[in-house]
Design an enzyme around this catalytic site. Structure first.
Site, PDB file in Angstrom:
ATOM      1  N   ARG A  48      37.264  29.309  41.752  1.00 29.88           N
ATOM      2  CA  ARG A  48      36.984  30.650  42.269  1.00 29.88           C
ATOM      3  C   ARG A  48      35.932  31.298  41.381  1.00 29.88           C
ATOM      4  O   ARG A  48      35.566  30.757  40.348  1.00 29.88           O
ATOM      5  CB  ARG A  48      38.265  31.499  42.276  1.00 29.88           C
ATOM      6  CG  ARG A  48      39.032  31.379  40.966  1.00 29.88           C
ATOM      7  CD  ARG A  48      39.789  32.579  40.556  1.00 29.88           C
ATOM      8  NE  ARG A  48      38.931  33.728  40.325  1.00 29.88           N
ATOM      9  CZ  ARG A  48      38.180  33.880  39.228  1.00 29.88           C
ATOM     10  NH1 ARG A  48      38.152  32.999  38.257  1.00 29.88           N
ATOM     11  NH2 ARG A  48      37.420  34.955  39.091  1.00 29.88           N
ATOM     12  N   GLY A  49      35.499  32.497  41.803  1.00 29.03           N
ATOM     13  CA  GLY A  49      34.407  33.154  41.095  1.00 29.03           C
ATOM     14  C   GLY A  49      33.100  32.706  41.744  1.00 29.03           C
ATOM     15  O   GLY A  49      32.896  31.497  41.986  1.00 29.03           O
ATOM     16  N   ALA A  50      32.222  33.682  42.039  1.00 32.05           N
ATOM     17  CA  ALA A  50      31.053  33.376  42.872  1.00 32.05           C
ATOM     18  C   ALA A  50      30.196  32.213  42.347  1.00 32.05           C
ATOM     19  O   ALA A  50      29.912  31.269  43.095  1.00 32.05           O
ATOM     20  CB  ALA A  50      30.224  34.650  43.050  1.00 32.05           C
ATOM     21  N   ARG A  89      35.101  30.256  52.052  1.00 32.76           N
ATOM     22  CA  ARG A  89      35.338  31.673  51.728  1.00 32.76           C
ATOM     23  C   ARG A  89      34.064  32.428  52.106  1.00 32.76           C
ATOM     24  O   ARG A  89      32.966  31.957  51.796  1.00 32.76           O
ATOM     25  CB  ARG A  89      35.671  31.878  50.234  1.00 32.76           C
ATOM     26  CG  ARG A  89      37.010  31.248  49.823  1.00 32.76           C
ATOM     27  CD  ARG A  89      37.381  31.649  48.399  1.00 32.76           C
ATOM     28  NE  ARG A  89      37.897  33.005  48.310  1.00 32.76           N
ATOM     29  CZ  ARG A  89      38.021  33.671  47.152  1.00 32.76           C
ATOM     30  NH1 ARG A  89      37.636  33.120  46.012  1.00 32.76           N
ATOM     31  NH2 ARG A  89      38.521  34.894  47.139  1.00 32.76           N
ATOM     32  N   GLN A 193      43.885  37.530  38.420  1.00 32.64           N
ATOM     33  CA  GLN A 193      42.781  36.870  37.712  1.00 32.64           C
ATOM     34  C   GLN A 193      42.511  37.528  36.361  1.00 32.64           C
ATOM     35  O   GLN A 193      41.991  36.896  35.447  1.00 32.64           O
ATOM     36  CB  GLN A 193      41.495  36.918  38.562  1.00 32.64           C
ATOM     37  CG  GLN A 193      41.531  36.064  39.814  1.00 32.64           C
ATOM     38  CD  GLN A 193      41.993  36.843  41.040  1.00 32.64           C
ATOM     39  OE1 GLN A 193      42.818  37.750  40.919  1.00 32.64           O
ATOM     40  NE2 GLN A 193      41.488  36.493  42.206  1.00 32.64           N
ATOM     41  N   ASP A 234      30.199  39.387  43.924  1.00 30.35           N
ATOM     42  CA  ASP A 234      30.249  38.260  44.858  1.00 30.35           C
ATOM     43  C   ASP A 234      29.049  38.247  45.787  1.00 30.35           C
ATOM     44  O   ASP A 234      28.667  37.196  46.292  1.00 30.35           O
ATOM     45  CB  ASP A 234      31.548  38.295  45.668  1.00 30.35           C
ATOM     46  CG  ASP A 234      32.704  37.861  44.778  1.00 30.35           C
ATOM     47  OD1 ASP A 234      33.240  38.725  44.051  1.00 30.35           O
ATOM     48  OD2 ASP A 234      33.016  36.664  44.781  1.00 30.35           O
ATOM     49  N   ASN A 244      32.645  43.079  45.214  1.00 30.75           N
ATOM     50  CA  ASN A 244      33.354  42.429  44.105  1.00 30.75           C
ATOM     51  C   ASN A 244      34.854  42.595  44.360  1.00 30.75           C
ATOM     52  O   ASN A 244      35.279  43.229  45.337  1.00 30.75           O
ATOM     53  CB  ASN A 244      32.933  43.035  42.761  1.00 30.75           C
ATOM     54  CG  ASN A 244      33.431  42.199  41.595  1.00 30.75           C
ATOM     55  OD1 ASN A 244      33.202  41.004  41.534  1.00 30.75           O
ATOM     56  ND2 ASN A 244      34.166  42.806  40.678  1.00 30.75           N
ATOM     57  N   LYS A 245      35.639  42.021  43.479  1.00 34.44           N
ATOM     58  CA  LYS A 245      37.097  41.998  43.631  1.00 34.44           C
ATOM     59  C   LYS A 245      37.660  43.374  43.987  1.00 34.44           C
ATOM     60  O   LYS A 245      37.258  44.392  43.421  1.00 34.44           O
ATOM     61  CB  LYS A 245      37.712  41.494  42.316  1.00 34.44           C
ATOM     62  CG  LYS A 245      39.218  41.416  42.274  1.00 34.44           C
ATOM     63  CD  LYS A 245      39.827  40.643  43.409  1.00 34.44           C
ATOM     64  CE  LYS A 245      39.275  39.233  43.524  1.00 34.44           C
ATOM     65  NZ  LYS A 245      39.675  38.568  44.806  1.00 34.44           N
TER      66      LYS A 245
END
Ligand code: MRU
Length: 333
Positions: A48-50, A89, A193, A234, A244-245
């Site tokens: 995960r994470g862009a 995603r 996270q 992201d 973003n998150k």
């Protein structure tokens, strides 16, 4: 001394991933050699994470090509597998970007695709190092207090990238320069996270930090306990609006009210000039169980439904600085 955690590495026949769902309890390495396993790892956030998704997408094309050879796929089946990886995603533009970057090399064979994916990895680490330096310079020029108290949200470190990190790269750089007092790491509901991954990375490096509930962030900022907030991204639309998150926009609103800088850090691979503004960014909605259950046990009433958007969009007007490897832009000014 910085410790290098590698979220992913090509091993000749597939991809080794650190299963981020198992951290920090244990370090589990996944060996991914087929498309469905890769898509599953992406969807359940084992990777995960862009930027890490971008590299996974690039290597994913090589995985699909090897599987096609093994199983005698038609061209259509291969094309379909690649587009399923690309769409696993929707919000982080890096995933589609990583796939698209290596696609022209498919006719040249697996080795050429892997070489390009390795370049994605190298370039991401180099970009993150530059982001760290650019972001630290900007913060030290715009924030007076020393040492600094920094708030961050979600995980943007080595785990979320090909190495070093974006927002967390800036935090590492501030720590190395000896100007960092403490990090407030939002726990990042519902998948944690922040408390599982960011806290683990900070702990590995001896960087002082508090994990705080997401709901504490606005109050911590308004009480004057934070000098600057630094987050990742992201997807950054052409006008600077930033996905973003989930929870990031609340941090930005609190920073604007408190008069402290809200800084976004991301490599150029996260910029999406084809998306004009934040309203055009697709926001991933995740399973209701992530909100309604705790540790696999139902906690909300059986009749309750959950709304579980994984990301939000911070309007450019709330962002003081966007830091990339190329430098800093200041959307608010
Ligand atoms: O759902 P996740 O964990 O993939 O969300 C990650 C984030 O929102 C990060 O802040 C973003 O991808 C930047 S990572 C350098």
């Amino acid at each position: 001394m910085a410790i290098e955690v590698r979220s992913l590495a090509w091993h000749g026949k597939g991809l080794h991933l650190i299963d981020q769902t198992a951290l920090p309890r244990e370090i589990v390495r996944l060996d991914v050699t087929d498309v469905d396993t890769l898509i599953d790892a992406i969807r359940r956030l084992a990777v995960r994470g862009a930027p890490a998704l971008g590299a996974s997408g690039a290597f994913g094309v090589a995985i699909a090509m090897l599987q096609a050879e093994r199983e005698g796929w038609s061209e259509d089946t291969l094309r379909d597998a690649v587009s399923r990886i690309r769409d696993a995603r929707p919000t982080a533009v890096n995933l589609a970007g990583g796939v698209d970057r290596v696609l022209p090399l498919v006719p040249k064979g697996v080795a050429a695709v892997v070489a390009e994916a390795e370049a994605v990895v190298r370039e991401d680490v180099a970009a993150n190092k530059a982001i760290g330096a650019n972001g630290a310079d900007w913060i030290l020029a715009h924030v007076e207090r020393r040492p600094l108290r920094v708030l961050t949200h979600c995980n943007t470190g080595s785990l979320a990238t090909a190495g070093w990190g974006t927002a967390l790269g800036i935090i590492r750089e501030l720590h190395e320069r000896g100007v960092l007092e403490v990090v407030y790491a939002d726990e990042t509901r519902p998948l944690l996270q922040g408390s599982r991954l960011t806290a683990w990375e900070l702990d590995q490096e001896g960087i002082p930090h508090f994990v705080q509930p997401d709901g504490a962030a606005a109050s911590t900022i308004l009480r004057g306990l934070v000098d600057v907030a630094v987050i990742g991204a992201d997807r950054i639309a052409a006008n600077g609006d930033t996905a973003n998150k989930i929870g990031s926009v609340g941090v930005a609103l609190a920073c604007a009210d408190a008069g402290i800088p809200f800084v976004v850090a991301a490599p150029q691979t996260t910029f999406d000039p084809a998306t004009p503004h934040g309203d055009a960014i697709e926001i991933e909605e995740r399973p209701e169980s992530e909100v309604l259950e705790w540790g696999g046990v139902r906690v909300a009433p059986e009749g309750s439904r959950a709304f579980n958007p994984a990301f939000d969009v911070t309007p450019a007007r709330l962002i003081n600085a966007i830091v990339s490897e190329r430098g800093v832009t200041e959307p608010r000014t």
